[in-house]
Design an enzyme around this catalytic site. Sequence first.
Site, PDB file in Angstrom:
ATOM      1  N   ASN A  57      46.023  51.969  86.396  1.00  0.00           N
ATOM      2  CA  ASN A  57      46.768  52.872  87.263  1.00  0.00           C
ATOM      3  C   ASN A  57      45.852  53.655  88.214  1.00  0.00           C
ATOM      4  O   ASN A  57      44.977  54.390  87.783  1.00  0.00           O
ATOM      5  CB  ASN A  57      47.583  53.845  86.410  1.00  0.00           C
ATOM      6  CG  ASN A  57      48.741  54.456  87.171  1.00  0.00           C
ATOM      7  OD1 ASN A  57      48.867  54.282  88.379  1.00  0.00           O
ATOM      8  ND2 ASN A  57      49.596  55.173  86.460  1.00  0.00           N
ATOM      9  N   HIS A 105      61.466  59.130  76.611  1.00  0.00           N
ATOM     10  CA  HIS A 105      60.969  60.330  77.267  1.00  0.00           C
ATOM     11  C   HIS A 105      62.131  61.207  77.715  1.00  0.00           C
ATOM     12  O   HIS A 105      62.862  60.844  78.639  1.00  0.00           O
ATOM     13  CB  HIS A 105      60.131  59.961  78.491  1.00  0.00           C
ATOM     14  CG  HIS A 105      58.793  59.401  78.166  1.00  0.00           C
ATOM     15  ND1 HIS A 105      57.693  59.610  78.963  1.00  0.00           N
ATOM     16  CD2 HIS A 105      58.357  58.656  77.124  1.00  0.00           C
ATOM     17  CE1 HIS A 105      56.641  59.000  78.426  1.00  0.00           C
ATOM     18  NE2 HIS A 105      57.032  58.412  77.317  1.00  0.00           N
ATOM     19  N   TYR A 156      53.019  68.005  85.518  1.00  0.00           N
ATOM     20  CA  TYR A 156      52.747  66.589  85.297  1.00  0.00           C
ATOM     21  C   TYR A 156      53.431  66.138  84.002  1.00  0.00           C
ATOM     22  O   TYR A 156      53.400  66.829  82.992  1.00  0.00           O
ATOM     23  CB  TYR A 156      51.240  66.348  85.195  1.00  0.00           C
ATOM     24  CG  TYR A 156      50.874  64.900  84.972  1.00  0.00           C
ATOM     25  CD1 TYR A 156      50.771  64.018  86.040  1.00  0.00           C
ATOM     26  CD2 TYR A 156      50.651  64.403  83.694  1.00  0.00           C
ATOM     27  CE1 TYR A 156      50.446  62.688  85.846  1.00  0.00           C
ATOM     28  CE2 TYR A 156      50.333  63.069  83.479  1.00  0.00           C
ATOM     29  CZ  TYR A 156      50.233  62.217  84.560  1.00  0.00           C
ATOM     30  OH  TYR A 156      49.916  60.894  84.360  1.00  0.00           O
ATOM     31  N   ASP A 198      53.383  65.676  74.562  1.00  0.00           N
ATOM     32  CA  ASP A 198      52.122  65.282  75.174  1.00  0.00           C
ATOM     33  C   ASP A 198      51.552  66.465  75.951  1.00  0.00           C
ATOM     34  O   ASP A 198      52.198  66.984  76.871  1.00  0.00           O
ATOM     35  CB  ASP A 198      52.371  64.100  76.119  1.00  0.00           C
ATOM     36  CG  ASP A 198      51.095  63.476  76.665  1.00  0.00           C
ATOM     37  OD1 ASP A 198      50.016  64.068  76.468  1.00  0.00           O
ATOM     38  OD2 ASP A 198      51.185  62.408  77.288  1.00  0.00           O
ATOM     39  N   ARG A 206      46.128  55.757  70.158  1.00  0.00           N
ATOM     40  CA  ARG A 206      47.056  55.399  71.230  1.00  0.00           C
ATOM     41  C   ARG A 206      46.524  54.299  72.149  1.00  0.00           C
ATOM     42  O   ARG A 206      47.126  54.012  73.188  1.00  0.00           O
ATOM     43  CB  ARG A 206      47.344  56.645  72.072  1.00  0.00           C
ATOM     44  CG  ARG A 206      48.008  57.764  71.300  1.00  0.00           C
ATOM     45  CD  ARG A 206      49.468  57.863  71.589  1.00  0.00           C
ATOM     46  NE  ARG A 206      49.711  58.086  72.996  1.00  0.00           N
ATOM     47  CZ  ARG A 206      50.619  57.420  73.717  1.00  0.00           C
ATOM     48  NH1 ARG A 206      51.355  56.485  73.162  1.00  0.00           N
ATOM     49  NH2 ARG A 206      50.784  57.687  75.005  1.00  0.00           N
ATOM     50  N   HIS A 242      50.235  53.448  73.801  1.00  0.00           N
ATOM     51  CA  HIS A 242      50.719  53.848  75.114  1.00  0.00           C
ATOM     52  C   HIS A 242      51.696  52.791  75.631  1.00  0.00           C
ATOM     53  O   HIS A 242      51.490  51.603  75.441  1.00  0.00           O
ATOM     54  CB  HIS A 242      49.501  53.950  76.036  1.00  0.00           C
ATOM     55  CG  HIS A 242      49.785  54.299  77.453  1.00  0.00           C
ATOM     56  ND1 HIS A 242      50.382  55.477  77.830  1.00  0.00           N
ATOM     57  CD2 HIS A 242      49.517  53.622  78.598  1.00  0.00           C
ATOM     58  CE1 HIS A 242      50.478  55.520  79.149  1.00  0.00           C
ATOM     59  NE2 HIS A 242      49.956  54.413  79.638  1.00  0.00           N
ATOM     60  N   ASP A 260      53.066  52.182  83.740  1.00  0.00           N
ATOM     61  CA  ASP A 260      51.887  51.560  84.340  1.00  0.00           C
ATOM     62  C   ASP A 260      51.457  50.329  83.550  1.00  0.00           C
ATOM     63  O   ASP A 260      50.496  49.656  83.936  1.00  0.00           O
ATOM     64  CB  ASP A 260      50.728  52.559  84.453  1.00  0.00           C
ATOM     65  CG  ASP A 260      50.269  53.115  83.121  1.00  0.00           C
ATOM     66  OD1 ASP A 260      51.090  53.176  82.192  1.00  0.00           O
ATOM     67  OD2 ASP A 260      49.100  53.511  83.023  1.00  0.00           O
TER      68      ASP A 260
END
Length: 403
Positions: A38, A123, A160, A211, A284, A313, A317
Site C-alpha cells: 500500500n 469494521h 485515521y 486498533d 498479525r 491483517h 489493501d
Amino acid sequence: MPTIKNARVIVTSPGRNFVTLQIETDDGVTGLGDATLNGRELSVVSYLTDHVIPCLIGRDAHRIEDIWQYLYKGAYWRRGPVTMSAIAAVDTALWDIKGKIAGLPLYQLLGGANRDGVMVYGHANGATIDETIEAALDYQRQGYKAIRLQSGVPGLASTYGVSKDRYFYEPADADLPTENLWSTEKYLRSVPELFAKAREALGWDVHLLHDAHHRLTPIEAGRLGKDLEPYRPFWLEDAVPAENQASFRLIRQHTTTPLAVGEIFSSVWDAKQLIEEQLIDYIRATVVHAGGITHLRRIASFADLHNVRTGCHGATDLSPVCMAAALHFDLSVPNFGVQEYMRHTPETDQVFPHAYTFANGAMHPGDKPGLGVEIDEVLAAQYPYKRAYLPVNRLEDGTMFSW
C-alpha cells in the site's frame, strides 16, 4: 516436472491499486500471487520485473521451498517490505499452481482443515460513538461474532481508521499524503466510553476489538489497556510502534488486555522477541507482506510454541488473491485466532472472481483447486494505476508524529 515458462505483473486499480503476479508453467497451468504494498506498489512491480522474474524462468515450479530460499538468501539485501512482498507473490503463485496440478484446494496441501470455518471480524466505525454502535449492531445482525470498534475522536477533525462508508474503506486517499492532526489525550478519554456503550448495546456474546494504529507510548498503551479491562476486549491492536520490541514489556506490566501487532512485519525476525517473551497474544503478519505462505507458516509454528495465536491483517489493501491465501492458511494452522475481513468493492470482486464465502460470522476458502481465485485481465485493464498515499499524522502543535 512443471517448468516455469513465463511470469508477469498485472497492475489494476478497481477502487484501489493492486499488484498481481501471474506465473505460468510449460504445460499451461497458471498461479496468482498478491504483491500489493500500500502506497509503494510500483516499487514491488520493479523488484519483480527487473530482478525476480528473470531468475524464475526454467525453474521447477514444484520446488517452492527451494525457490523461496533462493530468493531470500540469494539476495545480499534481505528482508524489508518490498523484497518480502515480491517473494510472497512468487510463493503464493507457486502454491496456487501446486494445488491446481494436484486437483486440491490449497488448505488440503497444508495438512487439511483444523476447523470448519474461519472466524472473521468486521469494521464498525463512525464519526461519533453512537454512529459506531449503530454500525456494530448492523454487523451483529449479519452474524458477525467479532467486531472492531473505531470512532471519531471528539475535538479532532478526522481520525485515521474511521471510514465515511459503512462497509468500504480505503485509507490511501490522495496522490500526495493527507496530513491529519492527532491528540493522544483526547483519544484516551474517548475509547473507554466507546467500549462501555458497546457492551451495553451489544452484550457479552460478541468479541470487541480496537486498533490504536501505533499512536501511543508504552505507558499510554498500558493505561488504555487497563481502562478497557472491564469490557473484556478481544485485543488491543498496534498499541505502539513495534520497532523496539521490548516496548511491549512495559505494556504487559500494566494490563491484562490481550495485545496484537504485526501487520507491517515482513519476517519472523520482526516478531522474535515479542513471541519468545510472550509479550503479545496475537501475531498479525499476513501472507503478502511476510514472505508468502511458506514463511507465514514458520511464523505461526514459532508462535504456537509460545501460546501466541494468529490474527492476520485483512484490510482492502490485500487483494482477493491474498484474502484467499489467508483463509487457506487460517483453516489449516492449529493456533488460529481470528481473521480481519474488510469487504472489497463490487468492482474488485469482478476483477478477481473467487470461491471464498462468508456465513454466520465465518469464512471458508472454498474447494476449488489451488487458491480458488482468478483474474479477469480484460476487466483489470479498464482500471489503470492511480498513485495514492496513506495519510500522515501531526500533533496539534505541528510536530510530525511517528506511528
